[in-house]
Write an enzyme that holds these catalytic residues in place. Structure first.
Site, PDB file in Angstrom:
ATOM      1  N   ARG A 134     -41.740 -70.689 -80.464  1.00 44.25           N
ATOM      2  CA  ARG A 134     -42.600 -70.346 -79.336  1.00 44.25           C
ATOM      3  C   ARG A 134     -42.864 -71.664 -78.614  1.00 44.25           C
ATOM      4  NH1 ARG A 134     -43.965 -65.837 -82.857  1.00 44.25           N
ATOM      5  NH2 ARG A 134     -43.463 -64.036 -81.584  1.00 44.25           N
ATOM      6  N   ASP A 212     -40.200 -54.175 -83.760  1.00 44.24           N
ATOM      7  CA  ASP A 212     -41.237 -53.207 -83.367  1.00 44.24           C
ATOM      8  C   ASP A 212     -40.685 -51.987 -82.620  1.00 44.24           C
ATOM      9  OD1 ASP A 212     -42.869 -55.133 -84.382  1.00 44.24           O
ATOM     10  OD2 ASP A 212     -43.470 -55.939 -82.442  1.00 44.24           O
ATOM     11  N   GLY A 255     -45.638 -53.691 -86.248  1.00 46.24           N
ATOM     12  CA  GLY A 255     -45.327 -52.960 -85.019  1.00 46.24           C
ATOM     13  C   GLY A 255     -46.278 -53.283 -83.876  1.00 46.24           C
ATOM     14  N   GLU A 310     -49.967 -51.182 -88.061  1.00 45.21           N
ATOM     15  CA  GLU A 310     -50.978 -52.253 -88.015  1.00 45.21           C
ATOM     16  C   GLU A 310     -51.909 -52.128 -86.800  1.00 45.21           C
ATOM     17  OE1 GLU A 310     -49.290 -56.205 -87.746  1.00 45.21           O
ATOM     18  OE2 GLU A 310     -47.882 -55.622 -86.163  1.00 45.21           O
ATOM     19  N   VAL A 345     -42.043 -59.320 -94.979  1.00 44.46           N
ATOM     20  CA  VAL A 345     -40.876 -58.794 -95.700  1.00 44.46           C
ATOM     21  C   VAL A 345     -40.031 -57.943 -94.737  1.00 44.46           C
ATOM     22  CG1 VAL A 345     -40.265 -57.012 -97.411  1.00 44.46           C
ATOM     23  CG2 VAL A 345     -41.911 -58.793 -97.991  1.00 44.46           C
ATOM     24  N   ASN A 581     -15.944 -36.785 -88.900  1.00 43.72           N
ATOM     25  CA  ASN A 581     -14.767 -36.215 -88.230  1.00 43.72           C
ATOM     26  C   ASN A 581     -15.018 -34.822 -87.661  1.00 43.72           C
ATOM     27  OD1 ASN A 581     -15.113 -35.061 -90.724  1.00 43.72           O
ATOM     28  ND2 ASN A 581     -12.939 -34.957 -91.229  1.00 43.72           N
ATOM     29  N   ARG A 615      -8.674 -66.847 -98.775  1.00 40.74           N
ATOM     30  CA  ARG A 615      -8.369 -65.570 -99.418  1.00 40.74           C
ATOM     31  C   ARG A 615      -8.541 -64.425 -98.413  1.00 40.74           C
ATOM     32  NH1 ARG A 615     -10.115 -64.748-105.365  1.00 40.74           N
ATOM     33  NH2 ARG A 615      -8.134 -65.811-105.574  1.00 40.74           N
ATOM     34  N   ARG A 709      -6.640 -60.197-102.343  1.00 41.97           N
ATOM     35  CA  ARG A 709      -7.252 -59.299-103.323  1.00 41.97           C
ATOM     36  C   ARG A 709      -7.606 -58.000-102.597  1.00 41.97           C
ATOM     37  NH1 ARG A 709      -5.661 -62.880-105.789  1.00 41.97           N
ATOM     38  NH2 ARG A 709      -6.602 -64.117-107.449  1.00 41.97           N
TER      39      ARG A 709
HETATM   40  P1  ADP Z   1     -41.528 -62.383 -77.936  1.00 38.73           P
HETATM   41  O1  ADP Z   1     -40.348 -62.783 -77.135  1.00 38.73           O
HETATM   42  O2  ADP Z   1     -41.145 -62.001 -79.331  1.00 38.73           O
HETATM   43  O3  ADP Z   1     -42.378 -61.344 -77.228  1.00 38.73           O
HETATM   44  P2  ADP Z   1     -43.492 -64.451 -77.217  1.00 38.73           P
HETATM   45  O4  ADP Z   1     -44.351 -63.521 -76.429  1.00 38.73           O
HETATM   46  O5  ADP Z   1     -44.189 -65.437 -78.077  1.00 38.73           O
HETATM   47  O6  ADP Z   1     -42.447 -63.685 -78.168  1.00 38.73           O
HETATM   48  O7  ADP Z   1     -42.580 -65.258 -76.180  1.00 38.73           O
HETATM   49  C1  ADP Z   1     -41.643 -66.222 -76.626  1.00 38.73           C
HETATM   50  C2  ADP Z   1     -41.621 -67.403 -75.678  1.00 38.73           C
HETATM   51  O8  ADP Z   1     -41.252 -66.967 -74.365  1.00 38.73           O
HETATM   52  C3  ADP Z   1     -42.954 -68.093 -75.489  1.00 38.73           C
HETATM   53  O9  ADP Z   1     -43.221 -69.029 -76.504  1.00 38.73           O
HETATM   54  C4  ADP Z   1     -42.761 -68.796 -74.155  1.00 38.73           C
HETATM   55  O10 ADP Z   1     -42.046 -70.000 -74.322  1.00 38.73           O
HETATM   56  C5  ADP Z   1     -41.877 -67.813 -73.386  1.00 38.73           C
HETATM   57  N1  ADP Z   1     -42.695 -66.976 -72.487  1.00 38.73           N
HETATM   58  C6  ADP Z   1     -43.366 -65.853 -72.787  1.00 38.73           C
HETATM   59  N2  ADP Z   1     -43.998 -65.367 -71.700  1.00 38.73           N
HETATM   60  C7  ADP Z   1     -43.720 -66.201 -70.683  1.00 38.73           C
HETATM   61  C8  ADP Z   1     -44.083 -66.267 -69.285  1.00 38.73           C
HETATM   62  N3  ADP Z   1     -44.845 -65.338 -68.712  1.00 38.73           N
HETATM   63  N4  ADP Z   1     -43.594 -67.283 -68.550  1.00 38.73           N
HETATM   64  C9  ADP Z   1     -42.794 -68.210 -69.098  1.00 38.73           C
HETATM   65  N5  ADP Z   1     -42.432 -68.219 -70.385  1.00 38.73           N
HETATM   66  C10 ADP Z   1     -42.885 -67.247 -71.175  1.00 38.73           C
END
Ligand code: ADP
Length: 827
Positions: A134, A212, A255, A310, A345, A581, A615, A709
């Site tokens: 992130r 999700d 989720g 969740e 997990v 099939n 192999r 094999r």
């Molecule tokens: P996901 O893609 O799983 O929803 P995130 O919401 O954390 O995960 O987004 C992943 C990355 O995408 C963020 O860390 C950020 O770098 C980038 N990102 C998300 N939203 C924006 C936005 N509105 N503008 C620019 N970059 C964004």
């Protein structure tokens, strides 16, 4: 492979026709080779450069970068492999950006060129081998401008993003700002005029990697099925201990604000209650409603299972946590209650066959899409709508997905369910119908339905029989089961199926009612015996859950309606066979479980092959004359080659493949060939092993030697625990079958409760087509059925068969090319 641009040339795509996609679709290779030419020399130890495609790299100005970002999901590696593999086949430079946007902002070592070797061994791995992160900097304009500068430095003008809605939103913002960034970088002198001209527009395609399954517009996202595998493994294990101690188990699944995982898990595991954000118990006192429902079911069972998403809440959006549910079960019901929170997990482990196939299809399509994009092409995301791969407008899909959050906050649950799409709504309805045990009012006519299996056992048969039984019983009807298929019908081995008879069937493999291959045509007076049993039990409709034998038998009954009035009732076949099939469906029950077995076997032999040097493993699959299992199993397992009857196997093919193996073994240590059991009558697995073994011996010291094999998977493919998808499909097809039968019985019943119909529409295969469940009359299916070969002439997967060779870097001269498959879809 350099990709230097010629200043005087206009961009590749506008200058050269046909486009990449059309080239894939079958532009004649530069040196066509007629495979029927007997003079063609047998290539043995010479390495032959891959003859397809023949696009000179120097004419190609497109460089592609792939990255994974946000939460990881199983299958991301398969998407990277597929996208990179298609680019490499075109001689296009392709890079991995490590750790998503972080790597894009940092540049340097974080941007790495991919080769066949670097993508050869990643498909079976969970998570993402190129890393995810992130990135705060990318949320700032400065950070994104730095990322743009790094991409220009690597000549990258095509981006493939794999991630969740955050990642895709970030990518979209980036694409919109790209022209301004480039103008500013030119102005500042950071990039040259030439670089500015060559990178004026950025092609962008996204794929949704998220367990999700929360992206509006798609039925399944990459990673969801694997997460479902983890959930089902855990719940199956918990169920045995819950039973031993008469406990109630609450299983909390991930989720975020999406209940898809929880809902599918509840269907697949036969849960007693499910709590999802989209459908809080629609009453003020959800605790009383839940207790009432659990108590009703406890009359027939000694344990209870509650699946909790969740993000579950009550109708006022107050969170419902596992601890609260536990308290209610302990205090109000006196149940010995335990909580299991599955957590991360669910993100772990090897990707399932479905996720590998989905990610491969989407990845290949994403590569074709960015290579074909023009300045006018909007940013799109690629994903599945049922069995179809479609491109959707990125902004619209992300906006609609975000709207779900707003509507949830507004407590507009109906709107939320609408936004989640038809699959979510269908599965919720099915769950609510089959988990309850009460009938509101008795039906006007009580129908008697006969359920049985024919052919070999296939995973999902039990889930389907359970769904049909419960659905009919809840409607006040009667269900009978014939033990051992037609054998039970001939011998009057018929049992009533009660609500509790089918308890726990959803997760059980094989078929509890038993199946036999014996058909009415195999015994003297077979049809007369069937008619006698139908008459004795006053049967109003028949459901055969089985394979091609079932199709043949039910068609036989349908065609004998003139002679036997007993057959003038609704007659259905729910396709259940690992061979896939049967005509009238794209997917048969059992095939997903078998594919997972094949994929598991390929993973094992690859691991073994990696430990030895060079192999080749030959893996033989079942499927009779249908190459589906071998072909799609090879695609899912990342095999190099698949031999199927539909394509044929000739010596010249084997020779070309041997040459390819020698070439590839200069870099790689293992290769896998998947062979369908009837791909060739004489060139069987033993023969192939011997030929390859002999040809793998070195002639000179420079030759790349390899050993061979073989593994014959046989009946392993029919057994084991059903995959989550086979269980869910079993329930869904069962529910469709009930709907179909009720409609036809109700329309054709007289005052005395006698059902009589002679219409061809009342005898049908209940299957899936794209994202819809369909009923196709036997009569309509005749033209597309090859009865002698026992196959469906319509093999929708043939194009995917070609993709195996593309991604295995095993193309032979003259091979039909992979065509791509996506169309622009609607939300
Ligand atoms: P996901 O893609 O799983 O929803 P995130 O919401 O954390 O995960 O987004 C992943 C990355 O995408 C963020 O860390 C950020 O770098 C980038 N990102 C998300 N939203 C924006 C936005 N509105 N503008 C620019 N970059 C964004």
């Amino acid at each position: 492979m350099a990709s230097k641009k010629c200043k005087c040339c206009p961009p590749y795509l506008r200058r050269r026709q046909p486009s990449f996609r059309n080239k894939l679709a079958g532009e004649t290779p530069e040196v066509p080779i007629d495979y029927r030419d007997e003079e063609e020399p047998v290539v043995t130890h010479e390495t032959s450069p891959n003859p397809w495609p023949s696009t000179p790299a120097s004419e190609n100005p497109k460089n592609v970068a792939i990255f994974t970002s946000g939460g990881d999901a199983q299958g991301m590696n398969a998407a990277v492999r597929a996208a990179a593999g298609v680019c490499l086949q075109y001689g296009v430079n392709v890079y991995a950006i490590h750790c998503g946007y972080q790597g894009m902002v940092e540049g340097g070592d974080m941007i790495e060129k991919l080769t066949w070797a670097s993508i050869g061994d990643i498909m079976q791995k969970g998570g993402t081998v190129i890393g995810s992160a992130r990135c705060k900097e990318f949320r700032t304009r400065e950070g994104r401008k730095q990322a743009a500068q790094n991409l220009v430095k690597y000549d990258i003008n095509c981006l493939i993003a794999i991630g969740g809605d955050g990642t895709l939103t970030g990518a979209h913002v980036f694409k919109q700002e790209w022209p301004d960034f480039l103008a500013e970088l030119k102005e500042e002198g950071t990039i040259t005029e030439q670089q500015f001209e060559e990178h004026k527009f950025l092609s962008l395609m996204g794929m949704v990697g998220s367990i999700d399954n929360d992206m509006c517009g798609f039925s399944m996202t990459i990673g969801c099925d694997s997460a479902l595998h983890r959930i089902c493994e855990a719940v199956d294990a918990l169920t045995t201990t819950a039973m031993s101690h008469q406990r109630t188990f609450i299983v909390e699944v991930m989720g975020r604000n999406c209940g898809f995982l929880a809902l599918m898990a509840a269907l697949a595991c036969g849960a007693d209650f499910v709590l999802v954000p989209e459908h809080p118990p629609p009453v003020e006192d959800w605790k009383a409603a839940m207790c009432d429902s659990l108590l009703r079911r406890r009359r027939y069972t000694n344990f209870s299972l509650i699946i909790l998403a969740e993000g579950a809440t009550d109708i006022h959006r107050n969170p419902i946590t596992a601890d609260i549910v536990k308290q209610v079960c302990c205090d109000n019901l006196g149940h010995d209650t335990r909580v299991t929170t599955l957590g991360h997990v669910q993100r772990g482990g090897a990707p399932s066959a479905f996720d590998r196939i989905l990610a491969t299809r989407c990845g290949a399509e994403a590569a074709l899409a960015v290579l074909n994009a023009t300045p006018e092409t909007p940013a799109r995301i690629i994903g599945a709508q049922g069995n179809r791969i479609v491109q959707l407008d990125l902004t619209e899909a992300v906006e609609q997905t975000r709207q779900v959050g707003t509507e949830l906050d507004n407590r507009a649950f109906e709107k939320v369910r609408e936004l989640r799409g038809p699959v979510f709504r269908q599965e919720l309805n099915i769950f609510l119908r089959i988990r309850q045990h009460h009938m509101d009012e008795p039906p006007k006519h009580v129908f008697n339905v006969l359920v049985f299996h024919t052919g070999a056992p296939a995973a999902g048969m039990n889930a389907c029989a359970k769904a049909i039984t419960r659905d009919f019983l809840n409607g006040g009807h009667k269900v009978y089961g014939a033990r051992g298929g037609f054998m039970g019908i001939f011998d009057d081995d018929i049992i009533p199926l009660e609500w509790q008879t089918v308890k726990g069937w959803a997760s059980q493999g094989g078929c509890n009612l038993g199946a036999e291959r014996l058909l009415p045509s195999d015994v003297p007076d077979g049809l007369t015996k069937v008619a006698a049993t139908l008459k004795k039990y006053n049967i109003h409709a028949m459901v055969c859950i089985g394979g091609f034998e079932g199709y043949a038998a039910m068609t036989h009954l349908f065609k004998s309606r003139d002679e036997f009035p007993e057959f003038r009732i609704p007659l259905t076949l729910v396709p259940a066979t690992i061979s896939n099939n049967v005509p009238g469906t794209t997917t048969s029950l059992g095939s997903d479980t078998a594919l997972n077995t094949i994929v598991g076997a390929i993973d094992c032999v690859k691991q073994s092959a990696r430990s030895s040097r060079r192999r080749v493993f030959i893996v033989e699959t079942q499927g009779h004359n249908c190459g589906f299992l071998a072909s799609i199993g090879a695609l899912a397992g990342g095999a190099d080659i698949a031999y199927i009857r539909e394509e044929g196997v000739r010596l010249r093919h084997i020779s070309a493949d041997i040459a390819n193996l020698h070439r590839k073994f200069k870099e790689l240590s293992c290769a896998v060939i998947v062979r369908s059991e009837r791909s060739s009558q004489n060139y069987d697995t033993q023969f192939l092993s011997k030929v390859l073994d002999e040809e793998g011996k070195p002639e000179t010291k420079d030759d790349t030697a390899f050993s061979v094999r073989s593994v014959i998977l046989g009946h392993l493919q029919q057994g084991g625990t059903p995959s989550p998808l086979d269980r869910v499909y079993g329930c869904r097809l069962g529910a469709s079958c009930v709907q179909f039968l009720l409609q036809h019985m109700t329309e054709n019943v007289d005052e005395n409760g006698v059902v009589s119909t002679n219409s061809p529409e009342s005898a049908a295969v209940i299957g899936t087509h794209d994202s819809a469940r369909t009923a196709t009359a036997f009569e309509q299916l005749e033209p597309i059925t090859d009865v002698a070969l026992r196959t469906n002439k319509h093999t929708w997967w043939q194009n995917l068969h070609r993709l195996t060779r593309v991604l295995g870097n095993s193309m032979r001269s003259g091979d039909l090319c992979y065509e791509g498959e996506a169309c622009v879809g609607e939300l």
